[in-house]
Design an enzyme around this catalytic site. Structure first.
Site, mmCIF file in Angstrom:
data_model
loop_
_atom_site.group_PDB
_atom_site.id
_atom_site.type_symbol
_atom_site.label_atom_id
_atom_site.label_comp_id
_atom_site.label_asym_id
_atom_site.label_seq_id
_atom_site.Cartn_x
_atom_site.Cartn_y
_atom_site.Cartn_z
ATOM 1 N N ASP A 92 -10.698 24.823 -15.654
ATOM 2 C CA ASP A 92 -11.933 24.415 -16.241
ATOM 3 C C ASP A 92 -13.022 25.713 -16.052
ATOM 4 O O ASP A 92 -13.409 25.690 -14.848
ATOM 5 C CB ASP A 92 -12.447 23.340 -15.662
ATOM 6 N N PHE A 93 -13.073 26.398 -16.967
ATOM 7 C CA PHE A 93 -13.702 27.518 -16.653
ATOM 8 C C PHE A 93 -15.384 27.295 -16.288
ATOM 9 O O PHE A 93 -16.101 28.298 -16.034
ATOM 10 C CB PHE A 93 -13.798 28.609 -17.807
ATOM 11 N N HIS A 111 -19.299 32.081 -27.831
ATOM 12 C CA HIS A 111 -20.194 31.838 -29.036
ATOM 13 C C HIS A 111 -20.177 30.347 -29.146
ATOM 14 O O HIS A 111 -20.965 29.758 -30.011
ATOM 15 C CB HIS A 111 -19.628 32.560 -30.463
#
Length: 201
Positions: A92-93, A111
């Site tokens: 989970d970044f 983005h």
């Protein structure tokens, strides 16, 4: 996506199609000859990593993704006979990114998110790497002026879809500074995307 597997499948397949377009640009425009280990953070099904590894036989690669995606990545690793060079790791970044690589890649990730979330992701990338590491951001860059740019159209798309945005080079530099990085290079391509290189500050 964990609660909606059908939608997750569509999303991952769409990103895989996009990766087919993106991977050639990355392989053709970035020199991986000195890279020993690469981690693709939020790397989808791993197709981009497969192509990078095929073009760079000396490298090893890690795809860091959400748990529900891992079985599909493992299947793709086996299909491409890359078991000795490629692995899939749960990630989970927003919380923690696995260490152990000298280069980290974020392809069309930032983005999707507003600035504060991007700083969160980038800060975790910085924590994962040592002082000699590098960060590669693959994104479109909004050029100055009012001329046509695909990044300007994508800016509207991601804004409507989830509150993200495309960014100018100055904005990437600002995000880097807030996350412990310095923008060292921008590799321009003729396909509407750039490889933005960050190094630890």
């Amino acid at each position: 996506f964990g609660k909606n597997p059908k939608e997750a499948k569509i999303f991952n397949e769409a990103n895989s199609f996009k990766a087919v377009f993106t991977h050639r640009i990355i392989v053709d425009h970035y020199d991986f000859s000195k890279v020993k280990a690469l981690t693709d953070v939020g790397g989808g099904l791993g197709h981009l990593m497969v192509e990078i590894l095929k073009a760079n036989s000396h490298m090893k690669g890690t795809v860091a993704e959400l748990p529900e995606t891992i079985p599909q990545i493992i299947k793709i690793i086996k299909e491409n006979k890359l078991e000795n060079r490629m692995r899939a790791v749960k990630c989970d970044f927003f919380k923690k990114i696995p260490g152990g690589s000298d280069v980290y890649l974020l392809s069309h990730i930032l983005h999707d998110w507003p600035d504060e979330k991007c700083v969160n992701i980038l800060t975790n990338c910085r924590k994962a790497m040592d002082s000699e590491g590098k960060l590669l951001i693959v994104e479109g860059i909004i050029p100055p002026g009012n001329e046509f740019s695909m990044s300007k159209l994508l800016d509207l798309e991601v804004l409507l879809m989830g509150g993200g945005c495309e960014r100018t080079e100055d904005k990437f530099e600002e995000l880097f500074k807030k996350s412990g990085f310095r923008l060292s290079e921008v590799v321009q391509t003729d396909k509407g995307i750039s490889i933005i290189v960050g190094v630890p500050e």
